[in-house]
Design a protein around this motif. Structure first.
Motif, PDB file in Angstrom:
ATOM      1  N   ASP A 218       0.816  -1.219   0.000  1.00  0.00           N
ATOM      2  CA  ASP A 218       0.000   0.000   0.000  1.00  0.00           C
ATOM      3  C   ASP A 218       0.848   1.266   0.000  1.00  0.00           C
ATOM      4  O   ASP A 218       0.324   2.385   0.082  1.00  0.00           O
ATOM      5  CB  ASP A 218      -0.954   0.005   1.191  1.00  0.00           C
ATOM      6  CG  ASP A 218      -0.229  -0.017   2.532  1.00  0.00           C
ATOM      7  OD1 ASP A 218       1.027   0.003   2.545  1.00  0.00           O
ATOM      8  OD2 ASP A 218      -0.901  -0.077   3.572  1.00  0.00           O
ATOM      9  N   GLY A 219       2.195   1.103  -0.075  1.00  0.00           N
ATOM     10  CA  GLY A 219       3.074   2.256  -0.143  1.00  0.00           C
ATOM     11  C   GLY A 219       3.644   2.684   1.195  1.00  0.00           C
ATOM     12  O   GLY A 219       4.526   3.558   1.231  1.00  0.00           O
ATOM     13  N   THR A 220       3.154   2.116   2.286  1.00  0.00           N
ATOM     14  CA  THR A 220       3.690   2.461   3.594  1.00  0.00           C
ATOM     15  C   THR A 220       4.953   1.652   3.886  1.00  0.00           C
ATOM     16  O   THR A 220       5.249   0.656   3.205  1.00  0.00           O
ATOM     17  CB  THR A 220       2.649   2.203   4.696  1.00  0.00           C
ATOM     18  OG1 THR A 220       2.318   0.801   4.709  1.00  0.00           O
ATOM     19  CG2 THR A 220       1.396   3.016   4.437  1.00  0.00           C
ATOM     20  N   GLN A 221       5.701   2.093   4.888  1.00  0.00           N
ATOM     21  CA  GLN A 221       6.943   1.430   5.277  1.00  0.00           C
ATOM     22  C   GLN A 221       6.923   1.148   6.776  1.00  0.00           C
ATOM     23  O   GLN A 221       6.225   1.814   7.543  1.00  0.00           O
ATOM     24  CB  GLN A 221       8.162   2.304   4.955  1.00  0.00           C
ATOM     25  CG  GLN A 221       8.343   2.674   3.514  1.00  0.00           C
ATOM     26  CD  GLN A 221       9.568   3.546   3.309  1.00  0.00           C
ATOM     27  OE1 GLN A 221      10.464   3.623   4.172  1.00  0.00           O
ATOM     28  NE2 GLN A 221       9.654   4.222   2.165  1.00  0.00           N
ATOM     29  N   ILE A 222       7.723   0.173   7.153  1.00  0.00           N
ATOM     30  CA  ILE A 222       7.948  -0.115   8.555  1.00  0.00           C
ATOM     31  C   ILE A 222       9.367  -0.657   8.703  1.00  0.00           C
ATOM     32  O   ILE A 222       9.848  -1.385   7.823  1.00  0.00           O
ATOM     33  CB  ILE A 222       6.911  -1.103   9.120  1.00  0.00           C
ATOM     34  CG1 ILE A 222       7.068  -1.246  10.644  1.00  0.00           C
ATOM     35  CG2 ILE A 222       7.015  -2.452   8.429  1.00  0.00           C
ATOM     36  CD1 ILE A 222       5.942  -2.043  11.299  1.00  0.00           C
ATOM     37  N   GLY A 223      10.043  -0.303   9.790  1.00  0.00           N
ATOM     38  CA  GLY A 223      11.405  -0.781   9.957  1.00  0.00           C
ATOM     39  C   GLY A 223      11.975  -0.389  11.311  1.00  0.00           C
ATOM     40  O   GLY A 223      11.342   0.339  12.089  1.00  0.00           O
ATOM     41  N   VAL A 224      13.154  -0.876  11.576  1.00  0.00           N
ATOM     42  CA  VAL A 224      13.871  -0.580  12.810  1.00  0.00           C
ATOM     43  C   VAL A 224      15.301  -0.234  12.440  1.00  0.00           C
ATOM     44  O   VAL A 224      15.915  -0.910  11.606  1.00  0.00           O
ATOM     45  CB  VAL A 224      13.830  -1.773  13.789  1.00  0.00           C
ATOM     46  CG1 VAL A 224      14.762  -1.525  14.975  1.00  0.00           C
ATOM     47  CG2 VAL A 224      12.411  -2.017  14.270  1.00  0.00           C
ATOM     48  N   LEU A 225      15.838   0.804  13.059  1.00  0.00           N
ATOM     49  CA  LEU A 225      17.210   1.233  12.827  1.00  0.00           C
ATOM     50  C   LEU A 225      17.982   1.178  14.135  1.00  0.00           C
ATOM     51  O   LEU A 225      17.520   1.697  15.167  1.00  0.00           O
ATOM     52  CB  LEU A 225      17.232   2.654  12.272  1.00  0.00           C
ATOM     53  CG  LEU A 225      18.609   3.254  11.968  1.00  0.00           C
ATOM     54  CD1 LEU A 225      19.242   2.556  10.767  1.00  0.00           C
ATOM     55  CD2 LEU A 225      18.482   4.765  11.727  1.00  0.00           C
ATOM     56  N   THR A 226      19.139   0.540  14.095  1.00  0.00           N
ATOM     57  CA  THR A 226      20.002   0.498  15.273  1.00  0.00           C
ATOM     58  C   THR A 226      21.009   1.641  15.159  1.00  0.00           C
ATOM     59  O   THR A 226      21.850   1.663  14.244  1.00  0.00           O
ATOM     60  CB  THR A 226      20.730  -0.849  15.377  1.00  0.00           C
ATOM     61  OG1 THR A 226      19.765  -1.892  15.485  1.00  0.00           O
ATOM     62  CG2 THR A 226      21.628  -0.883  16.590  1.00  0.00           C
ATOM     63  N   TRP A 227      20.906   2.581  16.096  1.00  0.00           N
ATOM     64  CA  TRP A 227      21.710   3.800  16.027  1.00  0.00           C
ATOM     65  C   TRP A 227      22.332   4.042  17.406  1.00  0.00           C
ATOM     66  O   TRP A 227      21.640   4.065  18.409  1.00  0.00           O
ATOM     67  CB  TRP A 227      20.813   4.970  15.616  1.00  0.00           C
ATOM     68  CG  TRP A 227      21.502   6.271  15.436  1.00  0.00           C
ATOM     69  CD1 TRP A 227      21.590   7.281  16.355  1.00  0.00           C
ATOM     70  CD2 TRP A 227      22.212   6.732  14.299  1.00  0.00           C
ATOM     71  NE1 TRP A 227      22.301   8.344  15.854  1.00  0.00           N
ATOM     72  CE2 TRP A 227      22.695   8.038  14.571  1.00  0.00           C
ATOM     73  CE3 TRP A 227      22.490   6.180  13.042  1.00  0.00           C
ATOM     74  CZ2 TRP A 227      23.428   8.782  13.663  1.00  0.00           C
ATOM     75  CZ3 TRP A 227      23.210   6.931  12.145  1.00  0.00           C
ATOM     76  CH2 TRP A 227      23.680   8.203  12.446  1.00  0.00           C
ATOM     77  N   ASN A 228      23.640   4.201  17.415  1.00  0.00           N
ATOM     78  CA  ASN A 228      24.355   4.379  18.679  1.00  0.00           C
ATOM     79  C   ASN A 228      24.051   3.247  19.663  1.00  0.00           C
ATOM     80  O   ASN A 228      23.902   3.472  20.869  1.00  0.00           O
ATOM     81  CB  ASN A 228      24.019   5.731  19.318  1.00  0.00           C
ATOM     82  CG  ASN A 228      24.578   6.893  18.519  1.00  0.00           C
ATOM     83  OD1 ASN A 228      25.637   6.761  17.879  1.00  0.00           O
ATOM     84  ND2 ASN A 228      23.894   8.023  18.534  1.00  0.00           N
ATOM     85  N   GLY A 229      23.937   2.033  19.100  1.00  0.00           N
ATOM     86  CA  GLY A 229      23.751   0.860  19.932  1.00  0.00           C
ATOM     87  C   GLY A 229      22.343   0.598  20.415  1.00  0.00           C
ATOM     88  O   GLY A 229      22.115  -0.340  21.187  1.00  0.00           O
ATOM     89  N   ARG A 230      21.381   1.420  20.012  1.00  0.00           N
ATOM     90  CA  ARG A 230      20.007   1.178  20.454  1.00  0.00           C
ATOM     91  C   ARG A 230      19.054   1.183  19.255  1.00  0.00           C
ATOM     92  O   ARG A 230      19.232   1.959  18.308  1.00  0.00           O
ATOM     93  CB  ARG A 230      19.582   2.247  21.465  1.00  0.00           C
ATOM     94  CG  ARG A 230      19.588   3.663  20.908  1.00  0.00           C
ATOM     95  CD  ARG A 230      19.298   4.676  22.003  1.00  0.00           C
ATOM     96  NE  ARG A 230      19.293   6.049  21.482  1.00  0.00           N
ATOM     97  CZ  ARG A 230      18.205   6.651  21.014  1.00  0.00           C
ATOM     98  NH1 ARG A 230      17.048   6.010  20.994  1.00  0.00           N
ATOM     99  NH2 ARG A 230      18.278   7.902  20.577  1.00  0.00           N
ATOM    100  N   PRO A 231      18.035   0.313  19.291  1.00  0.00           N
ATOM    101  CA  PRO A 231      17.077   0.259  18.189  1.00  0.00           C
ATOM    102  C   PRO A 231      16.039   1.370  18.311  1.00  0.00           C
ATOM    103  O   PRO A 231      15.544   1.662  19.408  1.00  0.00           O
ATOM    104  CB  PRO A 231      16.442  -1.121  18.355  1.00  0.00           C
ATOM    105  CG  PRO A 231      16.553  -1.412  19.816  1.00  0.00           C
ATOM    106  CD  PRO A 231      17.822  -0.758  20.279  1.00  0.00           C
ATOM    107  N   ILE A 232      15.700   1.995  17.191  1.00  0.00           N
ATOM    108  CA  ILE A 232      14.682   3.042  17.140  1.00  0.00           C
ATOM    109  C   ILE A 232      13.827   2.809  15.899  1.00  0.00           C
ATOM    110  O   ILE A 232      14.244   2.100  14.971  1.00  0.00           O
ATOM    111  CB  ILE A 232      15.321   4.444  17.092  1.00  0.00           C
ATOM    112  CG1 ILE A 232      16.190   4.572  15.827  1.00  0.00           C
ATOM    113  CG2 ILE A 232      16.127   4.730  18.351  1.00  0.00           C
ATOM    114  CD1 ILE A 232      16.766   5.975  15.603  1.00  0.00           C
TER     115      ILE A 232
END
Length: 242
Positions: free
Chosen positions: A196-210
């Protein structure tokens, strides 16, 4: 007259003998025609040789002919039959609410699972002959797929949940991941592009997931705290030994 008596007796005896011989010949039964024995049934040994090109191979001395196939027996597929491999992708949800994306190229497969907050999981394996078989860190994924959907179960540690994912149209990538250079620097992230064009994800930044910020698929980039993060489509490749 006395001299003629022996002659008459001789002539009379000869005549009677001739009469008796003729009567005996007429009374004798007609000889039966000679009996002809019927020809014995033909055997394999008496059969004429087969035409050239159709004669079965000769057996070596001491070898026996192979047994005939049992009635109704079916052919068994030869060993080494090629696996049915696919190029496809599926996106959907698990029963625990997380999102899943599976992509396959030439039978190799990768899956990405995330909740869009702080949980993510990568798995690798195969998608062949209608079956999924992938594994990741303390996790396994098994299931089946066809042209419309993929279903199965995901086990993480001792917890198991099920999933259903719909096949996506076309061959556009549905999963992106941060480049290896960024991962080497400690920055990782995954994105699922939904139909449907939407996105979902997780980014690990400075050792923590956001939660992962939106990714621009045209350039494969996003901005995190003023810095550019680059991601690339996930294109599975067979693992060594698989």
């Amino acid at each position: 007259m006395k001299r003629m008596t022996p002659l008459l007796t001789l002539v009379t005896g000869a005549g009677m003998a001739a009469v008796l011989f003729a009567m005996s010949a007429q009374a004798a039964p007609t000889a039966a025609p000679p009996k002809v024995d019927a020809a014995p049934p033909a055997s394999a040994a008496d059969a004429p040789p087969a035409p050239s090109g159709s004669q079965p191979p000769e057996l070596s001395p001491g070898a026996s002919a192979p047994p005939a196939a049992a009635p109704g027996a079916t052919d068994v597929p030869a060993a080494g039959t090629p696996e049915q491999k696919v190029d496809a992708s599926w996106t959907g949800r698990l029963n625990n609410g997380a999102t899943i994306a599976i992509t396959s190229r030439d039978g190799a497969a990768e899956a990405y699972v995330c909740d869009g907050k702080d949980m993510e999981l990568w798995l690798r394996g195969t998608a062949t002959d209608g079956k999924l078989d992938l594994d990741g860190k303390d996790a396994t994924l098994t299931g089946t797929f066809d042209g419309s959907e993929a279903t199965g179960k995901l086990t993480i540690g001792g917890d198991t949940t099920t999933f259903t994912a719909k096949a996506t149209a076309g061959t556009a990538p549905v999963v992106y991941r941060a480049t290896p250079q960024l991962r080497d620097a400690g920055v990782d992230g995954g994105w699922i592009l939904r139909p449907d064009g939407t996105q979902i994800g997780v980014l690990t930044w400075n050792g923590r997931p956001i939660p992962a910020p939106p990714l621009d698929p045209a350039f494969g980039t996003t901005i995190v705290e003023g810095l550019t993060v680059t991601a690339r489509p996930v294109i599975p490749a067979p693992e060594p030994g698989r």
